[in-house]
Enzyme design. Sequence first.
Site, short mmCIF file in Angstrom:
data_model
loop_
_atom_site.label_atom_id
_atom_site.label_comp_id
_atom_site.label_asym_id
_atom_site.label_seq_id
_atom_site.Cartn_x
_atom_site.Cartn_y
_atom_site.Cartn_z
N CYS A 147 5.76 3.61 -9.74
CA CYS A 147 4.62 2.69 -9.86
C CYS A 147 3.90 2.75 -11.21
O CYS A 147 3.42 3.80 -11.63
CB CYS A 147 3.63 2.95 -8.73
SG CYS A 147 2.29 1.73 -8.73
N CYS A 188 -2.89 -11.49 3.63
CA CYS A 188 -2.23 -10.19 3.70
C CYS A 188 -2.94 -9.25 2.73
O CYS A 188 -3.39 -9.68 1.66
CB CYS A 188 -0.76 -10.33 3.32
SG CYS A 188 0.13 -8.75 3.35
N CYS A 239 -1.48 -12.60 -0.68
CA CYS A 239 -1.45 -11.15 -0.50
C CYS A 239 -2.25 -10.46 -1.60
O CYS A 239 -1.96 -10.65 -2.78
CB CYS A 239 -0.02 -10.62 -0.57
SG CYS A 239 1.12 -11.50 0.48
N1 SAM Z 1 -1.66 1.22 -3.30
C1 SAM Z 1 -1.19 0.66 -2.08
C2 SAM Z 1 -0.06 1.47 -1.49
O1 SAM Z 1 0.81 1.93 -2.20
O2 SAM Z 1 -0.05 1.65 -0.27
C3 SAM Z 1 -0.77 -0.80 -2.20
C4 SAM Z 1 -0.08 -1.34 -3.45
S1 SAM Z 1 1.56 -0.74 -3.81
C5 SAM Z 1 1.78 -1.32 -5.43
C6 SAM Z 1 2.64 -1.69 -2.75
C7 SAM Z 1 4.12 -1.47 -2.84
O3 SAM Z 1 4.65 -2.06 -4.01
C8 SAM Z 1 4.65 -0.05 -2.89
O4 SAM Z 1 4.67 0.56 -1.65
C9 SAM Z 1 6.06 -0.28 -3.41
O5 SAM Z 1 6.98 -0.44 -2.35
C10 SAM Z 1 5.94 -1.56 -4.22
N2 SAM Z 1 6.15 -1.30 -5.66
C11 SAM Z 1 5.28 -0.71 -6.51
N3 SAM Z 1 5.80 -0.59 -7.74
C12 SAM Z 1 7.06 -1.11 -7.68
C13 SAM Z 1 8.11 -1.26 -8.65
N4 SAM Z 1 7.98 -0.84 -9.89
N5 SAM Z 1 9.26 -1.86 -8.24
C14 SAM Z 1 9.39 -2.28 -6.96
N6 SAM Z 1 8.44 -2.15 -6.02
C15 SAM Z 1 7.28 -1.58 -6.37
FE1 SF4 Z 2 1.44 4.44 -5.11
FE2 SF4 Z 2 0.22 2.16 -4.43
FE3 SF4 Z 2 -0.99 3.87 -6.06
FE4 SF4 Z 2 1.11 2.55 -6.93
S1 SF4 Z 2 -0.82 1.66 -6.35
S2 SF4 Z 2 0.70 4.74 -7.23
S3 SF4 Z 2 2.33 2.40 -5.05
S4 SF4 Z 2 -0.42 4.25 -3.94
#
Ligand code: SAM
Ligand code: SF4
Length: 339
Positions: A61, A129, A98
């Site tokens: 992330c 969402c 979303c």
């Molecule tokens: N922070 C919250 C959480 O993680 O529960 C919500 C936002 S988070 C960005 C939502 C989802 O985005 C993550 O669980 C992951 O599956 C997806 N995601 C994040 N970064 C990604 C990346 N670089 N490539 C693909 N999917 C990604």
């Molecule tokens: Fe993990 Fe969501 Fe935070 Fe990215 S935004 S670091 S996916 S918890």
Amino acid sequence: MQEIRQNWQRTEIEALFALPMNDLLFQAQTMHRKYFDANEVQVSTLLSIKTGACPEDCGYCPQSARYDTGLERERLLPVDEVMAAARAAKEAGSSRFCMGAAWRSPKDKDLEQVVDMVKGVKEMGMETCLTLGMLSDQQTTRLKEAGLDYYNHNLDTSPEFYGSVISTRTYQDRLDTLQRVRDADINVCSGGILGMGEQQSDRIGLLQQLANMEKHPESVPINMLVQVEGTPLAGSEQMDHLEFVRAIAVARIMMPASYVRLSAGREEMSDELQAMCFFAGANSVFYGEKLLTTSNPGANHDKALFKRLGINIMNSDDGMTSEVKSDFTYKACSSGHHH
Ligand code: SAM
Ligand code: SF4
Ligand code: DTB
């Protein structure tokens, strides 16, 4: 044999992955047609309502505070800015809006501001969402009252591989949040990411977890890792694209009535690969130039692609199909370059 079931054995899933591609795709497409209009795709638009500086360490992330990805941190967006983005998404034809926040879990004060966003978006006639991290029972109740339609919380990968991707929250934490969402009678959106260096056994483990939940998630996002420089998973070996198509097909067969979303990573995919994913049973995408912080094919490119494939966008107001209207000829968009 019963089609919607929650008792998938690992050996059965392995057998699906091992099928010749044509047999697998035929089975997936046959299942798809029993439960859905085969030429219709649901579209959702994402907005990051709170970007960056996340305390979690998810290895994929760009928003984790632990990795230097050059991302500017932002405060929680004001409600009127969110409304403007939602209005634009609706005009572009999106049926679901979303909103995502880079939180471990929401603070109660912030949740009230998010509740106002949910109410406002609903008034526009779009589905809502949220993805805000882990939730308590009180918070799911509050969001249900606000009229929230879906909550996204991904399992991301198999229980076995999970620990090499994330250390700051457990797999069980994720299952617990999903159970709270289910108990509050909010629709569940849960899936994962492929291309993180996992084995096929991990993809099998992920799909088994999702399909054996007491009720299948209504939406199952399958993301292809978007590699962002500065994150630990940048530089992971590219996965075999045909294996990605297989995973979509297996998800379709295991969760026949769920929307399987071809999620992050479309910008890096060819039109032909996306077409194969739709044939394999994907019937939902994120629509609009941006995901949360990374880019997505523009609406014009997608409209042109849907037109070439004869795919219709599921309409926001009445759940009915609307013809893809595009004065944009696909020729202008088929050069392989993205916007
Ligand atoms: N922070 C919250 C959480 O993680 O529960 C919500 C936002 S988070 C960005 C939502 C989802 O985005 C993550 O669980 C992951 O599956 C997806 N995601 C994040 N970064 C990604 C990346 N670089 N490539 C693909 N999917 C990604
Ligand atoms: Fe993990 Fe969501 Fe935070 Fe990215 S935004 S670091 S996916 S918890
Ligand atoms: C999901 O499964 N994919 C979306 C959504 N749920 C929240 C997020 C994709 C994020 C891709 C990286 C980014 O843009 O920051």
